[in-house]
Write an enzyme that holds these catalytic residues in place. Sequence first.
Site, PDB file in Angstrom:
ATOM      1  N   THR A   1     -22.353-117.047  36.476  1.00  0.00           N
ATOM      2  CA  THR A   1     -23.394-117.763  35.720  1.00  0.00           C
ATOM      3  C   THR A   1     -23.138-117.730  34.221  1.00  0.00           C
ATOM      4  O   THR A   1     -22.447-116.831  33.722  1.00  0.00           O
ATOM      5  CB  THR A   1     -24.771-117.099  35.978  1.00  0.00           C
ATOM      6  OG1 THR A   1     -25.802-117.908  35.434  1.00  0.00           O
ATOM      7  CG2 THR A   1     -24.857-115.724  35.363  1.00  0.00           C
TER       8      THR A   1
ATOM      9  N   ARG B   1     -27.651-110.301  26.104  1.00  0.00           N
ATOM     10  CA  ARG B   1     -28.541-110.209  27.291  1.00  0.00           C
ATOM     11  C   ARG B   1     -27.712-110.328  28.564  1.00  0.00           C
ATOM     12  O   ARG B   1     -26.873-111.208  28.708  1.00  0.00           O
ATOM     13  CB  ARG B   1     -29.579-111.316  27.240  1.00  0.00           C
ATOM     14  CG  ARG B   1     -30.514-111.386  28.452  1.00  0.00           C
ATOM     15  CD  ARG B   1     -30.049-112.384  29.492  1.00  0.00           C
ATOM     16  NE  ARG B   1     -31.048-112.586  30.551  1.00  0.00           N
ATOM     17  CZ  ARG B   1     -30.803-113.286  31.655  1.00  0.00           C
ATOM     18  NH1 ARG B   1     -29.619-113.815  31.866  1.00  0.00           N
ATOM     19  NH2 ARG B   1     -31.742-113.445  32.559  1.00  0.00           N
TER      20      ARG B   1
ATOM     21  N   SER C   1     -24.784-124.501  34.000  1.00  0.00           N
ATOM     22  CA  SER C   1     -25.324-123.173  34.293  1.00  0.00           C
ATOM     23  C   SER C   1     -24.247-122.147  34.601  1.00  0.00           C
ATOM     24  O   SER C   1     -24.552-120.976  34.832  1.00  0.00           O
ATOM     25  CB  SER C   1     -26.286-123.259  35.479  1.00  0.00           C
ATOM     26  OG  SER C   1     -25.596-123.568  36.668  1.00  0.00           O
TER      27      SER C   1
ATOM     28  N   THR D   1     -27.002-120.962  38.178  1.00  0.00           N
ATOM     29  CA  THR D   1     -26.024-119.962  38.580  1.00  0.00           C
ATOM     30  C   THR D   1     -25.416-120.489  39.865  1.00  0.00           C
ATOM     31  O   THR D   1     -26.016-121.328  40.517  1.00  0.00           O
ATOM     32  CB  THR D   1     -26.751-118.633  38.908  1.00  0.00           C
ATOM     33  OG1 THR D   1     -27.300-118.087  37.715  1.00  0.00           O
ATOM     34  CG2 THR D   1     -25.861-117.594  39.551  1.00  0.00           C
TER      35      THR D   1
ATOM     36  N   THR E   1     -30.224-116.793  42.519  1.00  0.00           N
ATOM     37  CA  THR E   1     -30.272-117.587  41.292  1.00  0.00           C
ATOM     38  C   THR E   1     -31.730-117.581  40.831  1.00  0.00           C
ATOM     39  O   THR E   1     -32.632-117.341  41.628  1.00  0.00           O
ATOM     40  CB  THR E   1     -29.822-119.041  41.516  1.00  0.00           C
ATOM     41  OG1 THR E   1     -30.696-119.667  42.457  1.00  0.00           O
ATOM     42  CG2 THR E   1     -28.399-119.126  42.046  1.00  0.00           C
ATOM     43  N   GLY E   2     -31.925-117.881  39.558  1.00  0.00           N
ATOM     44  CA  GLY E   2     -33.296-117.916  39.043  1.00  0.00           C
ATOM     45  C   GLY E   2     -33.545-116.792  38.051  1.00  0.00           C
ATOM     46  O   GLY E   2     -32.594-116.212  37.514  1.00  0.00           O
TER      47      GLY E   2
HETATM   48  N1  ASP Z   1     -30.068-115.461  37.424  1.00  0.00           N
HETATM   49  C1  ASP Z   1     -29.478-115.942  36.207  1.00  0.00           C
HETATM   50  C2  ASP Z   1     -29.785-115.008  35.103  1.00  0.00           C
HETATM   51  O1  ASP Z   1     -30.907-114.523  35.013  1.00  0.00           O
HETATM   52  C3  ASP Z   1     -29.915-117.292  35.764  1.00  0.00           C
HETATM   53  C4  ASP Z   1     -30.200-118.296  36.825  1.00  0.00           C
HETATM   54  O2  ASP Z   1     -29.770-118.180  37.944  1.00  0.00           O
HETATM   55  O3  ASP Z   1     -30.883-119.284  36.530  1.00  0.00           O
HETATM   56  O4  ASP Z   1     -28.948-114.803  34.276  1.00  0.00           O
END
Ligand code: ASP
Length: 373
Positions: A238, A248, A102, A220, A271-272
């Site tokens: 990340t 993106r 990640s 991340t 994160t997320g």
């Molecule tokens: N927040 C990160 C993103 O949207 C991805 C993640 O943390 O899973 O790029």
Amino acid sequence: MSNQQHREGRQGTDRRGFLAGSAAMAAGAILSQQGSAARGEVRPGQERQLPAAGEFPVKSISSANGREATRIAYDLVMQGKDTLDACVAGVTVVENDPNDTSVGYGGLPNEEGVVELDSAVMHGPSHSCGGVASIRDIKNPAQVARLVMKTTDHVLLVGEGAKRFAIANGFKEENLLTERARKAWLRWKHSLSDNDDWVGELGEEDPALLEAFGGRPTGTIHCASLNANGDISCCTTTSGLAWKIPGRVGDSPIIGAGLYCDNDIGSCGSTGRGEANLKNLCSFAAVELMRNGMSPEQAGLEVLKRVADHTPDRLRDDDGRPNFGLNFYLLSKDGRHAGVTMWGPGRFAVTDADGTRHEESAALYERPRRGGR
Ligand code: ASP
């Protein structure tokens, strides 16, 4: 449908989700009234009690994948290193780890099989920040983000410009796609349609890979550190959402979304699902809520509640709740910390005088456990 209609519709048809949210709000309100004095919380206008310089509780926190990162950051802070340098040193280990899919080297690629990285840093004492987005072929974007902050008048560099900036500063250009990540990507390509030209067997499949990359992987690392003088910095890095459209950019390199820090108050990072965070600028909002007296946990749950309220129907489950994960890691200047998650159980990493460990995040919603809700 207007926002108002949307909310009314949801309350009518998705009562369980609404009640869960209301309960969380009510619980938060009661907690804030009853337990605030006990937890050292501050009402607006009330003077905060802070330790004297040199006596703040040294601490590093991160997302769950950063246990080692918090230990490194904490040790460096204890040795007198700057809080941001400590965080960057911590996350560099995760960026270099091919097994963390990640972040950095080994991160899962975009839909064309190319790894694109996002990162940002924020330094509390100088209230300065820097970031890079959609950068390719450079293993340590957090270090590049710190250079953007320190050696330019800009805050965010993207794509080809970010890469050229890194190379000009001596960073090596290298292929970040590991065999493991390439195979996962290829498998995803093959799974898209029975009606395209990607046909035939892929050969032997790694069962662990199939399990790990069955859906739309995310991940991340965020890391924040507080030193004995009460200075706070943080960093987020990340490879973003796997299989994303090239170019993106997620929340991670966006100040106020993927991270934010105010040296007088505290920090927050995430994160997320980045898109949900970007629409609510959650890290900035959470720090402001702490400024107004909320504890780190209350502030984190409140921003998750806002995200849940603003979630479009296509991203809700049958009970009207967000069908995605989102996590925040919060550190307040007085040394309190929290992890919060949209869907529990979840955990985060901490190193302080009590050692290095994982702690449980507070959840807005709990996934049903075996044998019932
Ligand atoms: N927040 C990160 C993103 O949207 C991805 C993640 O943390 O899973 O790029």
